[in-house]
Design an enzyme around this catalytic site. Structure first.
Site, PDB file in Angstrom:
ATOM      1  CD  GLU A  29      -2.391  -1.615   2.588  1.00  0.00           C
ATOM      2  OE1 GLU A  29      -2.206  -0.870   3.558  1.00  0.00           O
ATOM      3  OE2 GLU A  29      -2.967  -2.724   2.682  1.00  0.00           O
ATOM      4  CG  LEU A  58      -6.255  -0.132   2.426  1.00  0.00           C
ATOM      5  CD1 LEU A  58      -7.219   0.973   2.758  1.00  0.00           C
ATOM      6  CD2 LEU A  58      -6.012  -1.047   3.579  1.00  0.00           C
ATOM      7  CB  SER A  59      -6.189  -5.953  -0.185  1.00  0.00           C
ATOM      8  OG  SER A  59      -6.452  -7.264  -0.422  1.00  0.00           O
ATOM      9  CD  GLU A  60      -3.681  -4.671   5.307  1.00  0.00           C
ATOM     10  OE1 GLU A  60      -4.857  -5.097   5.237  1.00  0.00           O
ATOM     11  OE2 GLU A  60      -3.399  -3.457   5.340  1.00  0.00           O
ATOM     12  CD  GLN A  82       0.375   2.183   4.861  1.00  0.00           C
ATOM     13  OE1 GLN A  82      -0.722   2.388   5.331  1.00  0.00           O
ATOM     14  NE2 GLN A  82       0.683   2.520   3.629  1.00  0.00           N
ATOM     15  CG  PHE A  83       1.951   1.076  10.651  1.00  0.00           C
ATOM     16  CD1 PHE A  83       2.829   1.729  11.510  1.00  0.00           C
ATOM     17  CD2 PHE A  83       1.396   1.790   9.601  1.00  0.00           C
ATOM     18  CE1 PHE A  83       3.128   3.069  11.327  1.00  0.00           C
ATOM     19  CE2 PHE A  83       1.702   3.131   9.414  1.00  0.00           C
ATOM     20  CZ  PHE A  83       2.565   3.775  10.275  1.00  0.00           C
ATOM     21  N   PRO A  89      -4.658  -9.187   9.275  1.00  0.00           N
ATOM     22  CG  PRO A  89      -5.695  -7.342   8.292  1.00  0.00           C
ATOM     23  CD  PRO A  89      -4.652  -7.711   9.292  1.00  0.00           C
ATOM     24  CG  HIS A 129      -0.274   2.897  13.429  1.00  0.00           C
ATOM     25  ND1 HIS A 129      -1.615   2.814  13.631  1.00  0.00           N
ATOM     26  CD2 HIS A 129      -0.135   3.265  12.129  1.00  0.00           C
ATOM     27  CE1 HIS A 129      -2.262   3.137  12.511  1.00  0.00           C
ATOM     28  NE2 HIS A 129      -1.380   3.417  11.585  1.00  0.00           N
TER      29      HIS A 129
END
Ligand SMILES: Cc1ncc(C[n+]2csc(CCOP(=O)(O)OP(=O)(O)O)c2C)c(N)n1
Ligand SMILES: Cc1ncc(C[n+]2csc(CCOP(=O)(O)OP(=O)(O)O)c2C)c(N)n1
Ligand SMILES: [Mg+2]
Ligand SMILES: [Mg+2]
Lengths: 324, 378, 324, 378
Positions: A29, A58-60, A82-83, A89, A129
């Protein structure tokens, strides 16, 4: 040699490896034009094109699962999550698929990929985060788990990770991203996955840590009385763990403190303590002390410094094992 | 315009060979691409007989404790074979679930590997060199993302390969189905999502699984091409996959195909479908058995008869016996094997566990050489 | 008193509680007409109706996330995840949402739910049907983790779990489901979450286990020489752990063996070993031994018995700590 | 029939108040249910001014280190307020993401809680008694399942409550979006899925997020009612949610509404949108600012003028100052609080960590009473 932050060391290493190996692609992402929210992939899309540095939905689970497919089909994907809080997920694809393919196909389907994940607290980020889930990916077999604490280590370990024939979770401690610069050798070098680093030698007590906490340990050691000689080990790789290095050090010192940001229960610190008491039982002068996050959720920014082990807590633990 | 239409869609259902074994003349007009020839149908019919025989034998093996839990494929042979046959062996990829054994085998996975898998032996997942068939996927829905990634690699590398992935009606409820289709459509990868809608997910009927009128329409939300076919119709299945494959190769991206079929057996040998479904429903579908339908067609064309059927069934049975022999003829796995393939290179601690497995409680026997102070190295 | 298997004890306890509390609903894949793949909810839909025993789509994150919503809105959902191997897709909702709501809302949004999950190996199931992930849900703060090993414990703990104001992961060891019957008291009783059980008292060594492994420990203890007196503790609750019971026992015996099916690294066994060396350091005569699954993927059925700790391995570990 | 249509669908886009502030006469005919009255518009316009002022103040606070990362809501006020206003406070539920602050507040969440949240204080998530607003959800997509469960509870308990959940265009790519909509539609729960399609997910534009023509059509795969509206049109947003709520109450199940809007600010204060999007695009959307449009409408009806605007802006600014005061007037949290709310009852080991937090490295100080052999009990 160039002075580099951790971010810069990672960026330049990614570029180096993408240059060398056309199978390497970065995806995630905001990794493209935006260069990632930490700017770790800054400039890479411009340099290597949209087919090599890829903004994804946007889709882990999607990022992880598609990366598995890419790897199986001969690419060397470097997905970014991202974090660490958003590994959730992607958990199933990571631990049940990436980690298992080689074993369950007896070596005929393999997943060479490097999952890059910013990790840990201390930067006053929003909730979800600031976690430290390295124990989760160590308990589940089949992954390698790396967490460099310095730009120099990051470069050597990242090269090893990308070239590794198996999936590697490459945790990047956010707190270290821009906290300092150091000289990073220009030439290509690798640091083997599974090898700890003795940051400073000592004879009285072994302090074991990794990631950003190493710097809390260093700060604590600065405050120790002159006559205390502490040895500091930066594991660098959580799994496979360099048990030999840990055992050798504690055989020498007879005392150990393990320091991590993660909560305590069933953690890497638990593992290190269990290992030491197994292997160094007769040499131990005091119980192995664990200085860890607490067994509660990482608090929001206002209290995060009360959660994270600091030099004071580390120092106290060292004094305790020495006084035992 | 205050109210304006921003999207419209239609889903069609295709049947070419009807329930009575009659081919639709318009849809099968000579020269129509993707319509099976007589020779091809004969070939596939023999594969159907084999698949059915191997499947039924597995059931027998399980009942006599020579196999663990096994999911029967019975009734879904046209879906597996019609689709598999539209893909090119060694170039295209097959990413299965567990109810398309015949498609896996058609593309090079040895039949006895499938047996080995359900006999509780990882060697059943070994993919022979050059074969582009992924192993059986037990965790529902997960394999579709791997298919997407594999197809994506083909696109990035400009390989002329198309990937087909199989899944059930139940699998469409998983988040991974959604993420896989979205990735596939967004990146325009050459993938075919082939849903074997066999009307049940264990005991959960299709209507309880989702409120959508069709499974095919689930593709609309991704901008995928969507189609429903009669899944017990070898011709319609083959044609739909053939077209989808051509579309993918031409850069047209991803297609979702819903094949309407039925699981004639229990969910697995551990299941008893009588607990939750009506015998009348099962019987109605038994009448639509794809083997039956294909046979009627072949007989109507004078290509098959009762005698050939007897011979064909005999051959299939003998074939199944060979598969059993191959699977059972392999020496049992050695316990050490569980360690050998976790990583390309075995980490020292794992080697320690492996090497002391037979002699200690867990690689921790202090009496073993050097163990306490110096873990043994690889 | 009735003779019951573990399955029967759970079924009748679910029925009891659904009768008593109309907020309780069971939901999951195949839990309705089919009564669950292990028949644990057999007959409940017929008795309580389709609004209380609900077949869901095949969607673990859905089951978990919707159950969270149900609980927040005042229901007492009992979601079933069909096998522990399918907790993966529900991981994020479980550890990042169910576990965190109370804390992150300072007690104003709470998730009273009991997640039922068959767990562990030994029944020759297909892959992904034989894991033991209890450490994962213990390391992540905010959940309670229970694993009863007997029908009697299951009843008392399940009642506590359903009535608990917080989310409980209720692991049901498959191997025990129908392996024996015992007398289960007819009347309602609860067993507190967080209390271990001393299965048999002893003075020479403490054996700590939970779930199906307890029976391997019992078998091993049967084979010990007459003069060895072993104490067996069944944790029953993994989290919060009954540290007091463990520490009290090892303070007495000075020796400990921990037995689990899960792999070793960062596991509950690691935690118990770390705890014991911390709290009982001066009393310990030998390192705590961990008898665990190996740090590799649980093998398919043909080799699963080579992976699972058996009486032989447990016995050997006991002899080792005694001989140390 | 060899080829037959098994499904057809259409998605419509509705706009009632156009870009020039003119109301469509047909759609706003007197007596049409769900059309806002002048009084209501005036009320909502004041709320828009407040929301904008509080939002802009948050930005200032962040830049002066009095707040951590903050996601601006600027430009999406009509979507938040039009939708929120269609829901009944105290009965219906609001399940937000983080770009509908005004909807949360309208339903009882104190404004300063939202500040506290982004100031890194869990007390910002405290839900006052009787308030049916869930806390801000940071992990994208996850809250929709909670909304589904809450709506399901309402249905099971035969409560007359409807749930609205908010999410962005990016969130539709998550598996949880899929599972939530599928559960909601399958069980026919009274839920409204309200997508604030602000065209960007951080730096990822809508077209890279998904290949579907609209977000609204993503509901087709579940059998949900689907609609697209102009999200900067207070009337259209309100009307769509009003209708969806009535449908839900009447047992008509779930609706997905795609509100076409735009994030006028950066993604968060940690973002710099100039890196990835054109100023021209931003300016085009600035001209469609929902506050502007509503103001033009009110002015055209003689309900508003420059003087009232000045006064309104002053009030809104003063209001924001009050919010700051409320958020900053609270004593800082005590470290012990991180332990106090993990469980209803604190487990002994956790209490030990809490009680020794200030004095030891981790509740392991052997010098503390009874610690080594007898852990202290609660
Ligand atoms: C993630 C996951 N959840 C649950 C299961 C248990 N399970 C195995 S098969 C099955 C039903 C699958 O239904 P469907 O997708 O329609 O395929 P079919 O078996 O009908 O071919 C379930 C629930 C599983 N294997 N994986
Ligand atoms: C599961 C998860 N993945 C990643 C993120 C990081 N992140 C925060 S906001 C955001 C973009 C969200 O886009 P969208 O859903 O369109 O909402 P918007 O911010 O545009 O309102 C991302 C990727 C997150 N918070 N949660
Ligand atoms: Mg099915
Ligand atoms: Mg957006």
């Amino acid at each position: 040699m160039a002075q580099m932050t951790l971010v810069q060391a990672i960026t330049s290493t990614l570029a180096h490896e993408m240059e060398r190996d056309s199978r390497v692609v970065c995806l995630g992402e905001d990794v493209g034009l935006n260069g990632g929210v930490f700017r770790v992939t800054d400039g890479l899309q411009k340099r290597f094109g949209k087919d090599r540095v890829i903004d994804t939905p946007l889709s882990e689970s999607g990022i992880m699962g598609a990366s598995i497919g890419l790897a199986i089909a001969g690419m060397r994907p470097i997905p970014e999550i991202q974090f660490e809080g958003f590994l959730g997920p992607a958990y199933d694809q990571l631990v049940n698929h990436a980690a298992r393919f080689r074993n369950r196909t007896r070596g005929t389907v393999t997943v060479p990929m490097t999952v890059r994940v910013p990790v840990g607290g201390g930067i006053h980020a929003p909730e979800f985060h600031s976690d430290s889930p390295e124990a989760i990916y160590t308990h589940n077999p089949g992954l390698k788990v790396v967490m460099p604490g310095t730009p120099t280590d990051a470069k050597g370990l990242l090269l090893s990770a990308i070239r590794d024939p198996d999936p590697v979770v490459f945790f990047e401690p956010k707190r270290v991203y821009r906290s300092f610069r150091e000289e990073v050798p220009d030439e290509e070098y690798t640091i083997p996955i599974g090898k700890a680093k003795v940051v400073s030698e000592g004879t009285d007590v072994t302090v074991i840590s990794w990631g950003a906490s190493v710097f809390q340990c260093l700060a604590a050691m600065d405050e120790l009385p002159e006559d205390v000689s502490a040895e500091l080990i930066d594991l660098r790789t959580i799994h496979p763990m360099d048990s030999e290095a840990v055992v050798a050090s504690v055989e020498k010192t007879g005392r150990a403190v393990v320091v991590q940001e993660a909560p305590r229960l069933c953690s890497v610190a638990s593992e290190v303590a269990a290992l030491i008491q197994e292997r160094c039982f007769l040499r131990l002068h005091a119980p192995v002390q664990r200085v860890t996050g607490f067994d509660t959720i990482m608090p929001y920014a206002k209290l995060e410094n009360d959660y994270l082990p600091d030099a004071k807590r580390v120092g106290e633990a060292i004094r305790q094992v020495l006084a035992y | 315009m205050p109210i304006r239409t921003v999207y419209q869609a239609t889903i069609e259902h295709t049947q070419i060979l009807d329930e009575r074994g009659v081919l639709d003349p318009a849809l099968s007009k000579p020269g129509t691409p993707g319509i099976l020839t007589d020779e091809q149908v004969l070939h596939l019919y023999e594969r159907m007989l084999e698949a059915r025989a191997v499947d039924e034998r597995a059931f027998v093996l399980q009942r006599s404790n020579r196999m663990y839990t096994y999911p029967q494929n019975k009734g879904q042979e046209a879906a597996a074979l019609g689709s598999g046959f539209a893909m090119r062996r060694g170039t295209d990829w097959i990413v299965p679930c567990y109810r398309e054994n015949a498609a896996m085998v058609m593309h090079g996975m040895p039949w006895h590997h499938i047996y080995l898998h359900w006999m509780g032996d990882e060697r059943g997942n070994v993919v022979p060199p050059g074969v582009r068939v992924m192993p059986i996927a037990v965790p529902i829905g997960t394999q579709m993302l791997h298919a997407t990634g594999i197809a994506w690699a083909a696109k990035l590398r400009r390989e002329d390969a198309v990937v087909i992935t199989y899944f059930g009606d139940g699998a469409t409820s998983e988040g991974d189905f959604h993420e896989a289709l979205n990735f596939a459509a967004t990146f325009g990868v050459p993938a075919i999502f082939f849903c074997q809608n066999n009307q049940w997910a264990i005991s959960v009927p299709r209507e309880t699984q989702t409120a959508s009128e069709t499974i095919a329409q689930k593709g609309l939300g991704y901008g995928a091409a969507c189609q429903q076919v009669d899944g017990n119709d070898l011709f319609a299945v083959h044609k739909a996959v053939y077209d989808a494959r051509e579309r993918a190769r031409a850069g047209g991206g991803v297609t979702i195909i819903e094949a309407m079929t039925y699981r004639l057996g229990d969910h697995t040998t551990a299941d008893d479908a009588r607990r939750y479904r009506d015998q009348a429903e099962v019987e109605a579908w038994q009448a639509r058995d794809p083997i039956l339908r294909t046979r009627v067609y072949l007989e109507s064309k004078g290509l098959w008869d009762a005698q050939r059927q007897r011979a064909g069934e005999e051959r299939a049975k003998a074939f199944a016996t060979e598969v059993v022999r191959a699977a059972e003829g392999i020496a049992p796995p050695k316990p050490e094997e569980m360690f050998d393939h976790l990583y390309a290179e075995m980490p020292p601690e794992l080697r320690l566990q492996r090497d002391t497995k037979r002699t200690s409680s867990l690689g921790q026997d202090p009496s073993q050489a050097g163990l306490r102070s110096e873990p043994q190295r690889a």
